[in-house]
Scaffold this active site. Structure first.
Site, PDB file in Angstrom:
ATOM      1  N   CYS A  37      16.423 -60.204 -49.975  1.00  0.00           N
ATOM      2  CA  CYS A  37      16.195 -60.188 -51.420  1.00  0.00           C
ATOM      3  C   CYS A  37      15.487 -58.879 -51.755  1.00  0.00           C
ATOM      4  CB  CYS A  37      15.321 -61.381 -51.814  1.00  0.00           C
ATOM      5  SG  CYS A  37      14.784 -61.393 -53.535  1.00  0.00           S
ATOM      6  N   ASN A  38      16.152 -58.026 -52.546  1.00  0.00           N
ATOM      7  CA  ASN A  38      15.547 -56.744 -52.900  1.00  0.00           C
ATOM      8  C   ASN A  38      14.256 -56.918 -53.671  1.00  0.00           C
ATOM      9  OD1 ASN A  38      17.500 -54.210 -52.397  1.00  0.00           O
ATOM     10  ND2 ASN A  38      18.706 -56.055 -52.701  1.00  0.00           N
ATOM     11  N   THR A  39      14.192 -57.931 -54.529  1.00  0.00           N
ATOM     12  CA  THR A  39      12.985 -58.157 -55.320  1.00  0.00           C
ATOM     13  C   THR A  39      11.816 -58.499 -54.399  1.00  0.00           C
ATOM     14  OG1 THR A  39      14.311 -58.922 -57.201  1.00  0.00           O
ATOM     15  CG2 THR A  39      11.983 -59.511 -57.185  1.00  0.00           C
ATOM     16  N   TYR A  81      14.108 -64.545 -58.746  1.00  0.00           N
ATOM     17  CA  TYR A  81      12.812 -63.893 -58.606  1.00  0.00           C
ATOM     18  C   TYR A  81      12.675 -62.683 -59.532  1.00  0.00           C
ATOM     19  CZ  TYR A  81      11.416 -66.300 -54.254  1.00  0.00           C
ATOM     20  OH  TYR A  81      11.033 -67.222 -53.325  1.00  0.00           O
ATOM     21  N   GLY A  82      13.780 -62.156 -60.007  1.00  0.00           N
ATOM     22  CA  GLY A  82      13.781 -60.865 -60.702  1.00  0.00           C
ATOM     23  C   GLY A  82      12.994 -60.808 -61.989  1.00  0.00           C
ATOM     24  N   CYS A 110      20.526 -54.895 -55.310  1.00  0.00           N
ATOM     25  CA  CYS A 110      20.379 -56.350 -55.322  1.00  0.00           C
ATOM     26  C   CYS A 110      21.499 -56.908 -54.462  1.00  0.00           C
ATOM     27  CB  CYS A 110      20.475 -56.904 -56.744  1.00  0.00           C
ATOM     28  SG  CYS A 110      20.505 -58.723 -56.842  1.00  0.00           S
ATOM     29  N   THR A 111      21.186 -57.905 -53.634  1.00  0.00           N
ATOM     30  CA  THR A 111      22.198 -58.401 -52.707  1.00  0.00           C
ATOM     31  C   THR A 111      23.303 -59.191 -53.386  1.00  0.00           C
ATOM     32  OG1 THR A 111      20.646 -60.194 -52.193  1.00  0.00           O
ATOM     33  CG2 THR A 111      20.812 -58.380 -50.618  1.00  0.00           C
ATOM     34  N   HIS A 112      23.133 -59.539 -54.663  1.00  0.00           N
ATOM     35  CA  HIS A 112      24.245 -60.131 -55.412  1.00  0.00           C
ATOM     36  C   HIS A 112      25.287 -59.080 -55.797  1.00  0.00           C
ATOM     37  CE1 HIS A 112      21.295 -63.355 -55.960  1.00  0.00           C
ATOM     38  NE2 HIS A 112      22.258 -64.133 -56.411  1.00  0.00           N
ATOM     39  N   GLU A 146      25.247 -66.403 -60.008  1.00  0.00           N
ATOM     40  CA  GLU A 146      24.846 -67.700 -59.451  1.00  0.00           C
ATOM     41  C   GLU A 146      25.540 -68.852 -60.181  1.00  0.00           C
ATOM     42  OE1 GLU A 146      22.255 -68.794 -57.140  1.00  0.00           O
ATOM     43  OE2 GLU A 146      21.957 -66.787 -56.328  1.00  0.00           O
ATOM     44  N   ASP A 151      16.510 -65.268 -48.957  1.00  0.00           N
ATOM     45  CA  ASP A 151      16.789 -64.770 -50.306  1.00  0.00           C
ATOM     46  C   ASP A 151      16.350 -65.826 -51.310  1.00  0.00           C
ATOM     47  OD1 ASP A 151      17.731 -62.932 -52.233  1.00  0.00           O
ATOM     48  OD2 ASP A 151      19.620 -63.990 -52.415  1.00  0.00           O
ATOM     49  N   SER A 152      16.100 -65.383 -52.522  1.00  0.00           N
ATOM     50  CA  SER A 152      15.721 -66.327 -53.564  1.00  0.00           C
ATOM     51  C   SER A 152      16.875 -67.249 -53.932  1.00  0.00           C
ATOM     52  CB  SER A 152      15.239 -65.579 -54.811  1.00  0.00           C
ATOM     53  OG  SER A 152      16.279 -64.743 -55.303  1.00  0.00           O
TER      54      SER A 152
END
Length: 269
Positions: free
Chosen positions: A70-72, A39-40, A194-196, A162, A7-8
């Protein structure tokens, strides 16, 4: 043999946490490209180059299978990587497909033609870069017809999470849901792309209302990965987890511990 999770930043830890609970004996190597997060807001070419570099680092660490948590990265880089970069003896998987399979009530690997499904109006919440790729709509079109998707780019949410500012994150979620509802007042389902965002699932659910089914990725990806490893036992391996970061290991370790509320120690990638 370890499975790599990339992931980013820290969002992919929601995926790692779920798959580690589902597969407690499996060895994982988690890599956070914290030096280049988020990354978004990056270009597709930039995301591709960074994702390739990170995936190669995980290959070098002994991972034959890497999950882009990371979805992005999944949206902007995965198909291009699979078509022209991934070595024949390696596999790279994304996190979009398990969500779409759940939404369209398909089993893994069901490649039958697209068909009508019960869900007709879907709200997609994702980063600006993910929304711009339209990758979710493209993958959905392979499996379902007659589904209206309204995407909402959720700027600022990842940065707030974050930074540990959950009050700001909740306020931003409410603002983005309000914006989505002006375009689609009555969605049947919402995708947290998004994984967040699983950390904000309660905030999304409250803002959307009790009649909207909210799908997030962690448990769905864990089940999909368990199924994949059952069919590909050569990709399995036992051992302890390792956590790597391109950022400052102490800072990332502190944030990760706060993020998951369990002690995690990162080392330099």
């Amino acid at each position: 043999m370890a499975v790599g999770i990339f992931d980013s930043g820290l969002g992919g830890l929601t995926i790692w946490d779920a798959v580690q609970k589902r597969l407690p004996d499996q060895e994982f190597v988690y890599l956070a490209d914290s030096a280049h997060a988020p990354y978004g807001v990056r270009s597709a070419d930039d995301i591709y180059d960074l994702t390739v570099a990170a995936t190669q680092r995980l290959f070098d660490a002994g991972c034959d299978l890497v999950v882009l948590a990371c979805n992005t990265a999944s949206a902007a880089a995965l198909r291009r990587m699979q078509e022209g970069w991934v070595p024949q003896d390696k596999r790279v998987l994304g996190v979009f497909v398990p969500l779409i399979e759940a939404l369209t009530e398909r089993q893994w690997g069901d490649n039958s033609p697209p068909r009508e499904v019960g869900t007709k109006h879907v709200a997609l919440f994702a980063t600006p870069a993910t929304v711009a790729t339209r990758a979710f709509q493209r993958e959905l079109a392979f499996r379902a017809i007659g589904v209206d998707v309204e995407a909402q780019a959720c700027g600022g949410v990842v940065d707030a999470i974050e930074d540990g500012d959950m009050i700001l994150a909740e306020a931003l979620v409410k603002s983005h849901v309000d914006a989505l509802k002006r375009k689609m007042p009555h969605p049947d389902a919402a995708i947290l792309g998004c994984t967040h965002y699983p950390l904000m699932k309660d905030a999304f659910s409250e803002a959307l209302g009790a009649d909207v089914r909210v799908l997030s990725q962690a448990d769905l990806v864990a089940e999909s990965l368990a199924d994949y490893l059952e069919r590909h036992p050569d990709k399995r391996g036992a051992g302890d987890a390792a956590f790597l970061t391109t950022g400052d290991p102490k800072r990332v370790s502190d944030r990760a511990t706060q993020f998951l509320r369990r002690q995690l120690t990162f080392t330099a990638a």
